[in-house]
Design a protein around this motif. Structure first.
Motif, PDB file in Angstrom:
ATOM      1  N   TYR A  58       0.826  -1.202   0.000  1.00  0.00           N
ATOM      2  CA  TYR A  58       0.000   0.000   0.000  1.00  0.00           C
ATOM      3  C   TYR A  58       0.864   1.256   0.000  1.00  0.00           C
ATOM      4  O   TYR A  58       0.576   2.223  -0.723  1.00  0.00           O
ATOM      5  CB  TYR A  58      -0.928  -0.012   1.213  1.00  0.00           C
ATOM      6  CG  TYR A  58      -1.867   1.168   1.278  1.00  0.00           C
ATOM      7  CD1 TYR A  58      -2.667   1.510   0.188  1.00  0.00           C
ATOM      8  CD2 TYR A  58      -1.956   1.945   2.418  1.00  0.00           C
ATOM      9  CE1 TYR A  58      -3.531   2.593   0.251  1.00  0.00           C
ATOM     10  CE2 TYR A  58      -2.817   3.032   2.484  1.00  0.00           C
ATOM     11  CZ  TYR A  58      -3.594   3.348   1.392  1.00  0.00           C
ATOM     12  OH  TYR A  58      -4.441   4.427   1.441  1.00  0.00           O
ATOM     13  N   LEU A  59       1.933   1.248   0.794  1.00  0.00           N
ATOM     14  CA  LEU A  59       2.857   2.385   0.805  1.00  0.00           C
ATOM     15  C   LEU A  59       3.429   2.626  -0.587  1.00  0.00           C
ATOM     16  O   LEU A  59       3.561   3.764  -1.032  1.00  0.00           O
ATOM     17  CB  LEU A  59       4.001   2.133   1.783  1.00  0.00           C
ATOM     18  CG  LEU A  59       3.882   2.689   3.200  1.00  0.00           C
ATOM     19  CD1 LEU A  59       5.112   2.308   3.998  1.00  0.00           C
ATOM     20  CD2 LEU A  59       3.693   4.194   3.188  1.00  0.00           C
ATOM     21  N   ASP A  60       3.777   1.546  -1.270  1.00  0.00           N
ATOM     22  CA  ASP A  60       4.340   1.666  -2.619  1.00  0.00           C
ATOM     23  C   ASP A  60       3.336   2.313  -3.569  1.00  0.00           C
ATOM     24  O   ASP A  60       3.707   3.092  -4.445  1.00  0.00           O
ATOM     25  CB  ASP A  60       4.745   0.283  -3.129  1.00  0.00           C
ATOM     26  CG  ASP A  60       5.517   0.357  -4.438  1.00  0.00           C
ATOM     27  OD1 ASP A  60       6.589   0.991  -4.464  1.00  0.00           O
ATOM     28  OD2 ASP A  60       5.043  -0.209  -5.447  1.00  0.00           O
ATOM     29  N   SER A  61       2.051   2.013  -3.364  1.00  0.00           N
ATOM     30  CA  SER A  61       1.012   2.586  -4.231  1.00  0.00           C
ATOM     31  C   SER A  61       0.833   4.080  -4.005  1.00  0.00           C
ATOM     32  O   SER A  61       0.247   4.770  -4.839  1.00  0.00           O
ATOM     33  CB  SER A  61      -0.325   1.869  -4.000  1.00  0.00           C
ATOM     34  OG  SER A  61      -0.908   2.257  -2.762  1.00  0.00           O
ATOM     35  N   LEU A  62       1.334   4.580  -2.883  1.00  0.00           N
ATOM     36  CA  LEU A  62       1.191   5.998  -2.544  1.00  0.00           C
ATOM     37  C   LEU A  62       2.405   6.824  -2.962  1.00  0.00           C
ATOM     38  O   LEU A  62       2.478   8.010  -2.628  1.00  0.00           O
ATOM     39  CB  LEU A  62       0.977   6.156  -1.030  1.00  0.00           C
ATOM     40  CG  LEU A  62      -0.282   5.513  -0.437  1.00  0.00           C
ATOM     41  CD1 LEU A  62      -0.307   5.701   1.074  1.00  0.00           C
ATOM     42  CD2 LEU A  62      -1.544   6.089  -1.062  1.00  0.00           C
ATOM     43  N   ARG A  63       3.339   6.233  -3.681  1.00  0.00           N
ATOM     44  CA  ARG A  63       4.548   6.951  -4.076  1.00  0.00           C
ATOM     45  C   ARG A  63       4.203   8.228  -4.844  1.00  0.00           C
ATOM     46  O   ARG A  63       3.530   8.180  -5.887  1.00  0.00           O
ATOM     47  CB  ARG A  63       5.437   6.072  -4.939  1.00  0.00           C
ATOM     48  CG  ARG A  63       6.652   6.811  -5.487  1.00  0.00           C
ATOM     49  CD  ARG A  63       7.577   5.921  -6.272  1.00  0.00           C
ATOM     50  NE  ARG A  63       8.709   6.702  -6.792  1.00  0.00           N
ATOM     51  CZ  ARG A  63       9.938   6.242  -6.891  1.00  0.00           C
ATOM     52  NH1 ARG A  63      10.206   5.002  -6.540  1.00  0.00           N
ATOM     53  NH2 ARG A  63      10.896   7.014  -7.355  1.00  0.00           N
ATOM     54  N   PRO A  64       4.630   9.388  -4.344  1.00  0.00           N
ATOM     55  CA  PRO A  64       4.369  10.642  -5.061  1.00  0.00           C
ATOM     56  C   PRO A  64       5.104  10.670  -6.405  1.00  0.00           C
ATOM     57  O   PRO A  64       6.246  10.210  -6.499  1.00  0.00           O
ATOM     58  CB  PRO A  64       4.926  11.716  -4.113  1.00  0.00           C
ATOM     59  CG  PRO A  64       4.980  11.055  -2.765  1.00  0.00           C
ATOM     60  CD  PRO A  64       5.294   9.625  -3.053  1.00  0.00           C
ATOM     61  N   SER A  65       4.466  11.197  -7.427  1.00  0.00           N
ATOM     62  CA  SER A  65       5.080  11.234  -8.756  1.00  0.00           C
ATOM     63  C   SER A  65       6.315  12.130  -8.793  1.00  0.00           C
ATOM     64  O   SER A  65       7.178  11.971  -9.660  1.00  0.00           O
ATOM     65  CB  SER A  65       4.051  11.724  -9.783  1.00  0.00           C
ATOM     66  OG  SER A  65       3.567  13.017  -9.437  1.00  0.00           O
ATOM     67  N   SER A  66       6.422  13.057  -7.845  1.00  0.00           N
ATOM     68  CA  SER A  66       7.554  13.986  -7.832  1.00  0.00           C
ATOM     69  C   SER A  66       8.806  13.418  -7.166  1.00  0.00           C
ATOM     70  O   SER A  66       9.868  14.038  -7.207  1.00  0.00           O
ATOM     71  CB  SER A  66       7.153  15.282  -7.111  1.00  0.00           C
ATOM     72  OG  SER A  66       6.730  15.018  -5.793  1.00  0.00           O
ATOM     73  N   VAL A  67       8.703  12.243  -6.577  1.00  0.00           N
ATOM     74  CA  VAL A  67       9.866  11.637  -5.897  1.00  0.00           C
ATOM     75  C   VAL A  67      10.812  11.052  -6.926  1.00  0.00           C
ATOM     76  O   VAL A  67      10.404  10.285  -7.799  1.00  0.00           O
ATOM     77  CB  VAL A  67       9.416  10.542  -4.904  1.00  0.00           C
ATOM     78  CG1 VAL A  67      10.622   9.750  -4.396  1.00  0.00           C
ATOM     79  CG2 VAL A  67       8.683  11.168  -3.742  1.00  0.00           C
ATOM     80  N   LYS A  68      12.084  11.422  -6.814  1.00  0.00           N
ATOM     81  CA  LYS A  68      13.109  10.888  -7.702  1.00  0.00           C
ATOM     82  C   LYS A  68      14.020   9.952  -6.908  1.00  0.00           C
ATOM     83  O   LYS A  68      14.274  10.162  -5.733  1.00  0.00           O
ATOM     84  CB  LYS A  68      13.939  12.027  -8.302  1.00  0.00           C
ATOM     85  CG  LYS A  68      13.112  13.120  -8.990  1.00  0.00           C
ATOM     86  CD  LYS A  68      12.273  12.552 -10.140  1.00  0.00           C
ATOM     87  CE  LYS A  68      11.445  13.660 -10.810  1.00  0.00           C
ATOM     88  NZ  LYS A  68      10.539  13.117 -11.846  1.00  0.00           N
ATOM     89  N   GLY A  69      14.520   8.930  -7.562  1.00  0.00           N
ATOM     90  CA  GLY A  69      15.417   7.995  -6.886  1.00  0.00           C
ATOM     91  C   GLY A  69      14.643   6.999  -6.043  1.00  0.00           C
ATOM     92  O   GLY A  69      13.449   6.760  -6.239  1.00  0.00           O
ATOM     93  N   ALA A  70      15.340   6.396  -5.087  1.00  0.00           N
ATOM     94  CA  ALA A  70      14.729   5.365  -4.245  1.00  0.00           C
ATOM     95  C   ALA A  70      13.603   5.944  -3.402  1.00  0.00           C
ATOM     96  O   ALA A  70      13.759   6.983  -2.775  1.00  0.00           O
ATOM     97  CB  ALA A  70      15.789   4.726  -3.352  1.00  0.00           C
ATOM     98  N   TYR A  71      12.494   5.278  -3.386  1.00  0.00           N
ATOM     99  CA  TYR A  71      11.327   5.720  -2.605  1.00  0.00           C
ATOM    100  C   TYR A  71      11.380   5.111  -1.204  1.00  0.00           C
ATOM    101  O   TYR A  71      11.349   5.813  -0.201  1.00  0.00           O
ATOM    102  CB  TYR A  71      10.057   5.304  -3.334  1.00  0.00           C
ATOM    103  CG  TYR A  71       8.778   5.535  -2.578  1.00  0.00           C
ATOM    104  CD1 TYR A  71       8.476   6.773  -2.017  1.00  0.00           C
ATOM    105  CD2 TYR A  71       7.833   4.502  -2.444  1.00  0.00           C
ATOM    106  CE1 TYR A  71       7.285   6.981  -1.330  1.00  0.00           C
ATOM    107  CE2 TYR A  71       6.647   4.702  -1.777  1.00  0.00           C
ATOM    108  CZ  TYR A  71       6.374   5.941  -1.210  1.00  0.00           C
ATOM    109  OH  TYR A  71       5.189   6.136  -0.530  1.00  0.00           O
TER     110      TYR A  71
END
Length: 234
Positions: free
Chosen positions: A203-216
């Protein structure tokens, strides 16, 4: 730094050579911490809460990277949550019928202003936010303020109450980019803890913001109320 207890010293020695391990190994190590305690050290008597800690590669200062949400874990969290609801009319009746521990409007707000905080979740209908808003200074720091993003400001109070009674948990990234979430109890079977943690990570992975670069997801660890954290391989 406070003095470590004999139990914590024993745990640290037992885990010292473990390093970063698979989720299955981490859960197994966590549940076996008390298996060989010296006779002079008493095991923890309570059923400890198991917590997942995840360090994310986000900047919480950016509004679009403020990761938060809520989830009903496959096996719950092993605790009956106390739920209060701010509602009126038919919604008030629905909340009470669904099992809310307390429900009301201004009367409930006044009770909370007076220092009553014997609950774990606060839910409100949109039309009651004028009553709830002034409680922000009391509820906000405790993570109890109703929020649309967390699903605690809703017109469907019946479903919300039932979900939280079933073990739905909320989480929000802190100022350091970390998310902490309860994922069960030490009395759970290993498979139950593993499945709860896997569901949370997915679920956390599904919430990854599109603006995050590199490792989440940067680091993951599991721990119990009275134990050190165990690093989990990504």
């Amino acid at each position: 730094m406070g003095k470590q207890s004999k139990r914590i010293k024993h745990y640290n020695e037992k885990l010292s050579g473990l390093g970063t391990v698979s989720l299955e190994e981490a859960v197994g190590a966590l549940k076996s911490l008390d298996s060989d305690l010296p006779a002079a050290i008493k095991p923890v008597k309570m059923d400890q809460t198991v917590e997942l800690a995840v360090r994310l590669g986000v900047d919480p200062r950016q509004a679009d990277q403020l990761v938060r949400g809520s989830i009903i874990l496959p096996h719950g969290i092993g605790k009956a949550q106390r739920v209060v609801v701010f509602a009126q009319g038919a919604n008030l009746e629905a909340a009470e019928a669904a099992g809310a521990d307390a429900a009301g409007g201004k009367d409930l707000a006044d009770k909370i202003k007076g220092g009553w905080l014997d609950f774990d979740v606060a839910i409100a209908t949109p039309d009651m936010m004028g009553v709830v808003g002034p409680l922000g200074r009391v509820l906000g720091p405790r993570g109890l303020m109703p929020s649309p993003r967390a699903g605690t400001v809703t017109q469907d109070v019946e479903t919300a109450v039932k979900d939280y009674k079933a073990g739905k948990v909320e989480f929000r990234v802190d100022a350091g980019g970390n998310v902490h979430c309860r994922v069960g109890k030490m009395s759970f079977e290993p498979t139950q803890l593993i499945e709860n943690i896997q569901a949370m990570l997915k679920y956390l992975d599904s919430l990854r913001p599109s603006s995050v670069k590199g490792a989440y997801v940067r680091n993951v660890a599991v721990s119990a109320t009275m134990s050190p954290g165990i690093s989990v391989a990504l």
